[in-house]
Every structure is written in structure tokens, then in C-alpha cells.
Write an enzyme that holds these catalytic residues in place. Structure first.
Site, short mmCIF file in Angstrom:
data_model
loop_
_atom_site.label_atom_id
_atom_site.label_comp_id
_atom_site.label_asym_id
_atom_site.label_seq_id
_atom_site.Cartn_x
_atom_site.Cartn_y
_atom_site.Cartn_z
N ASN A 218 8.56 -123.82 30.81
CA ASN A 218 9.43 -124.92 31.23
C ASN A 218 8.88 -125.54 32.53
O ASN A 218 7.82 -125.16 32.99
CB ASN A 218 10.87 -124.42 31.42
CG ASN A 218 10.92 -123.29 32.42
OD1 ASN A 218 10.57 -123.47 33.60
ND2 ASN A 218 11.32 -122.11 31.97
N ASP A 316 18.55 -110.80 29.47
CA ASP A 316 19.03 -111.56 30.63
C ASP A 316 18.84 -110.68 31.88
O ASP A 316 19.55 -109.69 32.06
CB ASP A 316 20.51 -111.93 30.45
CG ASP A 316 20.95 -112.93 31.50
OD1 ASP A 316 20.67 -112.71 32.71
OD2 ASP A 316 21.56 -113.95 31.14
N LYS A 347 29.13 -118.92 34.24
CA LYS A 347 28.05 -117.92 34.39
C LYS A 347 28.37 -116.90 35.48
O LYS A 347 28.05 -115.73 35.36
CB LYS A 347 26.71 -118.60 34.71
CG LYS A 347 26.08 -119.21 33.47
CD LYS A 347 24.81 -119.97 33.76
CE LYS A 347 24.33 -120.64 32.48
NZ LYS A 347 23.33 -121.67 32.67
O1 PMT Z 1 11.12 -123.92 40.38
P1 PMT Z 1 11.52 -125.29 40.86
O2 PMT Z 1 10.67 -126.39 40.25
O3 PMT Z 1 11.60 -125.35 42.35
O4 PMT Z 1 12.99 -125.58 40.30
C1 PMT Z 1 14.06 -124.81 40.76
C2 PMT Z 1 15.04 -124.47 39.63
C3 PMT Z 1 15.67 -125.76 39.12
C4 PMT Z 1 14.30 -123.76 38.48
C5 PMT Z 1 16.10 -123.48 40.26
O5 PMT Z 1 16.74 -124.13 41.33
C6 PMT Z 1 17.13 -123.09 39.22
O6 PMT Z 1 18.13 -123.77 38.98
N1 PMT Z 1 16.90 -121.91 38.59
C7 PMT Z 1 17.69 -121.37 37.49
C8 PMT Z 1 17.19 -121.96 36.23
C9 PMT Z 1 17.86 -121.41 34.99
O7 PMT Z 1 17.19 -120.92 34.12
O8 PMT Z 1 19.14 -121.45 34.96
P2 PMT Z 1 20.02 -120.87 33.76
O9 PMT Z 1 21.29 -121.59 33.89
O10 PMT Z 1 19.31 -120.98 32.45
O11 PMT Z 1 20.18 -119.33 34.07
C10 PMT Z 1 21.27 -118.81 34.86
C11 PMT Z 1 20.81 -117.68 35.74
O12 PMT Z 1 20.41 -116.56 34.96
C12 PMT Z 1 19.61 -118.00 36.61
O13 PMT Z 1 19.82 -117.38 37.84
C13 PMT Z 1 18.43 -117.38 35.87
O14 PMT Z 1 17.40 -116.97 36.77
C14 PMT Z 1 19.07 -116.18 35.22
N2 PMT Z 1 18.50 -115.81 33.93
C15 PMT Z 1 18.56 -116.63 32.87
C16 PMT Z 1 18.06 -116.22 31.65
C17 PMT Z 1 17.49 -114.93 31.54
N3 PMT Z 1 16.98 -114.52 30.40
N4 PMT Z 1 17.42 -114.14 32.62
C18 PMT Z 1 17.90 -114.54 33.82
O15 PMT Z 1 17.84 -113.81 34.80
#
Ligand code: PMT
Length: 411
Positions: A218, A316, A347
Site C-alpha cells: 500500500n 491483527d 476499532k
Molecule cells: O506511512 P505514512 O505514509 O506516513 O502514512 C501514515 C499512515 C496513514 C499509514 C498512518 O498515519 C496510519 O493511519 N496508519 C494506520 C493505517 C491502517 O492500516 O489503519 P487500519 O485502520 O487499517 O488499522 C487499524 C489499526 O490496526 C492500525 O493501528 C494498524 O496498524 C493496526 N493493524 C491493522 C491490521 C493488521 N493486520 N494489524 C494491525 O496491527
């Protein structure tokens, strides 16, 4: 004033925009900064040394072989004197010399000799600005941390229209005086509020293999996670950064562990989580991975126009860490393009987190792969908005909020 008593070394190279530099010097002086000027030979054709000397109140330096100047403030002393070296206008030629480390005049010699941050305000014909050589040189300088101010677009002295105009003096001064510049380049003394704490941070994307030569990923650049790691270190924490593949320099003093896939990230996090006080999940982890990764490169097959792949859910990482028997204090991120706060709150509850930073990623100006971001930080009791800012500044603000919540949680 952010520039009050700062030493600004202004390097003027030879373009028509040099005529604006006496005004630029005046505007820097108005912030309380001390200004000294160095010029290239060709710059002296566009603006007089005398005018710059009058407005700066200091002798203008121009050549390496000036006995008087060397007897006064010599070029190495000048390089050490500077808190910031601003090259404005920065012509295509000077930018190329800076990119390749040439030192054939005083200006470029000072750029090599100074430890001060360097900022450039490019000014040139629009075609020269768009030339691949110039753009490559700009990329080289930016990768070394050189701060770029402009150029702007509009009608040019040669009659062309397009990007290449030096920004107005006030815009250049505002960029250097901005929180974005000063918090990144000048030492900001923050209290070591995270001293004694172990902080683990995930950053960047994950890379999920499709076969030995292909993968899905991504747009995460890792900038937000690396900014958090740098800020946490600055605030006194002992930091472990678990990072997907990114193009960023490893933060100084941070234990950085590089991984590829979500499974790798989980394995590393679980193996290092014991003893961590705080876990920050900033990585954009792939939600799915291929169920069966072929051992060999997938080949096109005669008569088949498509390819169907079957994916399965990735673990996750954040949820797994938050569900441990004795979990660290957890801060998650939620990257969303709609109903940002609603999904983030969901979340927060579903993953059993202490805090979540809701990240609206619907605009290309903020979030993924940008230098700037804006966040809404949500806990079980309240929500706080952090306005758009550089990721470096936001990281510090976010960690200050986190530290308060962490202390409350520990009471
Ligand atoms: O890296 P940059 O270009 O600076 O951009 C920053 C960012 C936009 C990536 C960052 O600020 C951000 O928002 N990161 C979280 C991105 C994300 O995947 O969000 P999510 O809503 O899909 O996941 C929710 C949370 O669960 C996040 O903390 C993620 O790290 C965590 N997660 C998600 C899926 C997974 N399989 N394992 C996880 O730990």
C-alpha cells in the site's frame, strides 16, 4: 519570533530574482534574525553588493580569495556562524552543484562546510525547472534533508508561463520561520516526559508475496511512524521500531527492525513486546495475504485472460498485542476515508485499545505518503483534534497526549 537571534546566511546565485534579495534581507532582519550574505559572481550582475551590505549591516562575501574577508570572518567561520543557510534564488546551475557537492565558488564551498540546515528557493525558466536533470538534483537534495521553498507558478521574466518563479521574500521568510521548519531543523528542547519508558512502534507498509517476484502493498511511506520514533526518542523513551519496507533513514538511537510481511511484523512484535510500556501501531498492515504462495513465478497461460487469487486474513498485530495477559498501553491508528471518527471509535472498542488516532486519508495532502497529517485522538473518555501540521510536529503533540493518558492509566 522563531528566528529571533538566529543567524541566517543568505546565498544568492545569479538569476533575475536576485533583485528581490535586498527585500528578503530586510524581511529576515524584521524577524530579529542576524543576516550575512554570500553571492556568486553572476549574482553580482543582478544586484549590488553595496545594497545588500547596507540592508544586512554586514560585509557581503563573494570570493574565496578575498584577503580582507578572510581576515574578518573567514569562510569556515561563516559556515559555522550560520544557524540556517538559505540559497535564494537557487538557480538550476547552483542546485546541480549543491547536489553533486561541487565547491568551485564561495557559496557552494559554504554549503559543504556548514553543518546548518540548508534551504533552497529555486528560480529558473519553467522548462529548466521541468528538466529531468533538475528534478533529479532536487530529489537528491531533498533526500539529504535540504528544505525546498517553492518555486511558484506564473509569468516569467522571459515571457514563459509556468513553475519556476522564486517565491516572494515574505513567503520565503515565513517558510523558514514556520513551525514545520524550526521544529525539524532547530533543536527544540522538550522535557523528557517519556524518560524510563520502553516504546514499541510499528511503521510503514507490509509487503505480501504473490510469488517469488511479485507482491501487494500500500501507499504508506513510513513517515508518520518514523516521526513518532524520532519524537519518542527525543522525549527520552527507549524506542523499538518495527518497520515495513520504506525509503527512510533509520532514526538515530532507535532500535529499528526491518520486516516484510504482516506475519513477520507480528512475530517480531511478539518476540520483543515483553517489557514494553507503550505499543503504537502506526503501520499500514495488509489485511489479507495470499492463501498459498507459489514456489515459482506465475506464468501467463495460453488461452487464459484472467487470474484468480485466493486470499486469507492476516493476523491483527495490534489486536493480538492488546489482548495479551499483561498488555502494554496501546495506541492504534485508524486510516479511513469516510465516517473517520465513527470507524476509529469502533476499532478502539473492538481491538480493546487505550487510545486511537483517527487519520482521515481521503485527501492526498495529508496522511499516506505526505509530509503532513492531521489526527483526531480518541480515548474512552474524550477526543482531541490535532490540526494539520508536519508529521514531525504532530508526532510530538500526539506523544504528549499519550503520555498524559498513560500516567492516568497507571494511577
Ligand atoms: O506511512 P505514512 O505514509 O506516513 O502514512 C501514515 C499512515 C496513514 C499509514 C498512518 O498515519 C496510519 O493511519 N496508519 C494506520 C493505517 C491502517 O492500516 O489503519 P487500519 O485502520 O487499517 O488499522 C487499524 C489499526 O490496526 C492500525 O493501528 C494498524 O496498524 C493496526 N493493524 C491493522 C491490521 C493488521 N493486520 N494489524 C494491525 O496491527
Amino acid at each position: 519570533m522563531q528566528l529571533d537571534q538566529k543567524n541566517v546566511l543568505l546565498g544568492i546565485s545569479g538569476g533575475i530574482a536576485a533583485y528581490k534579495t535586498p527585500d528578503l534581507v530586510r524581511k529576515f532582519k524584521a524577524t530579529g534574525a542576524n543576516v550575512r550574505v554570500v553571492m556568486t559572481d553572476s549574482a553580482t550582475e543582478f544586484v549590488s553588493k553595496l545594497a545588500l551590505q547596507a540592508v544586512s549591516g554586514n560585509k557581503v562575501s563573494h570570493t574565496m580569495l578575498d584577503e580582507d574577508a578572510e581576515a574578518g570572518m573567514g569562510h569556515i567561520e561563516l559556515a559555522r556562524w550560520a544557524d540556517v543557510f538559505v540559497v535564494a534564488p537557487a538557480t538550476a546551475n547552483t542546485i546541480a552543484k549543491l547536489a553533486y557537492g561541487l565547491a568551485d565558488d564561495l557559496l557552494t564551498t559554504l554549503a559543504l562546510a556548514t553543518k546548518a540546515p540548508i534551504a533552497i528557493a529555486p528560480a529558473m525558466n519553467q522548462q529548466m525547472w521541468a528538466a529531468p536533470a533538475t528534478l533529479t538534483n532536487i530529489d537528491i537534495l531533498k533526500s539529504r534533508g535540504v528544505f525546498q521553498i517553492g518555486p511558484g507558478a506564473g509569468e516569467q521574466a522571459c515571457g514563459d508561463v509556468g513553475y519556476g518563479r522564486m517565491l516572494e521574500p515574505i513567503e520565503i521568510v515565513e517558510a523558514i520561520a514556520s513551525k514545520e521548519f524550526t521544529s525539524t531543523y532547530f533543536e527544540v528542547n522538550e522535557a523528557p516526559i517519556l524518560s524510563g519508558l520502553n516504546v514499541m512502534i510499528t511503521a510503514g507498509p507490509t509487503r505480501e508475496a504473490l510469488d517469488p517476484v511479485r507482491y501487494i502493498t500500500n501507499h504508506s511511506s513510513g513517515k508518520m511512524g518514523y516521526a513518532l520514533a524520532t519524537a519518542a526518542k527525543k522525549l527520552g523513551a527507549s524506542v523499538t521500531l518495527v518497520s515495513g519496507p520504506v525509503n527512510l533513514k533509520q532514526p538515530d538511537g532507535v532500535n529499528t527492525i526491518q520486516i516484510q510481511s504482516a506475519q513477520d511484523m507480528l512475530d517480531v512484535c511478539l518476540s520483543k513486546v515483553e517489557g514494553q510500556d507503550i505499543f503504537i501501531a502506526c503501520a499500514a498492515v495488509a489485511d489479507f495475504r495470499l492463501s498459498d504462495i507459489p514456489q515459482h513465478k506465475v506464468k501467463k497461460k495460453e488461452g487464459e485472460d484472467g487470474l484468480t487469487l485466493t486470499f486469507e486474513k492476516n493476523p491483527d498485530i495490534l489486536k493480538t498485542v492488546a489482548s495479551l495477559d499483561n498488555p502494554p498501553f496501546t495506541l492504534g491508528f485508524a486510516a479511513e476515508t469516510q465516517d473517520v471518527e465513527k470507524y476509529a471509535t469502533d476499532k478502539l472498542t473492538r481491538k480493546k485499545l487505550n487510545m486511537i488516532a483517527a487519520n482521515d486519508v481521503s485527501s492526498s495532502e495529508l496522511g499516506f505518503n505526505s509530509d503532513r497529517n492531521a489526527l483526531t485522538v480518541i480515548t474512552h473518555e474524550k477526543s482531541v483534534k490535532l490540526a494539520p501540521d508536519s508529521k514531525d510536529s504532530l508526532a510530538v503533540e500526539l506523544l504528549k497526549l499519550l503520555e498524559q493518558e498513560y500516567r492516568l492509566h497507571k494511577q
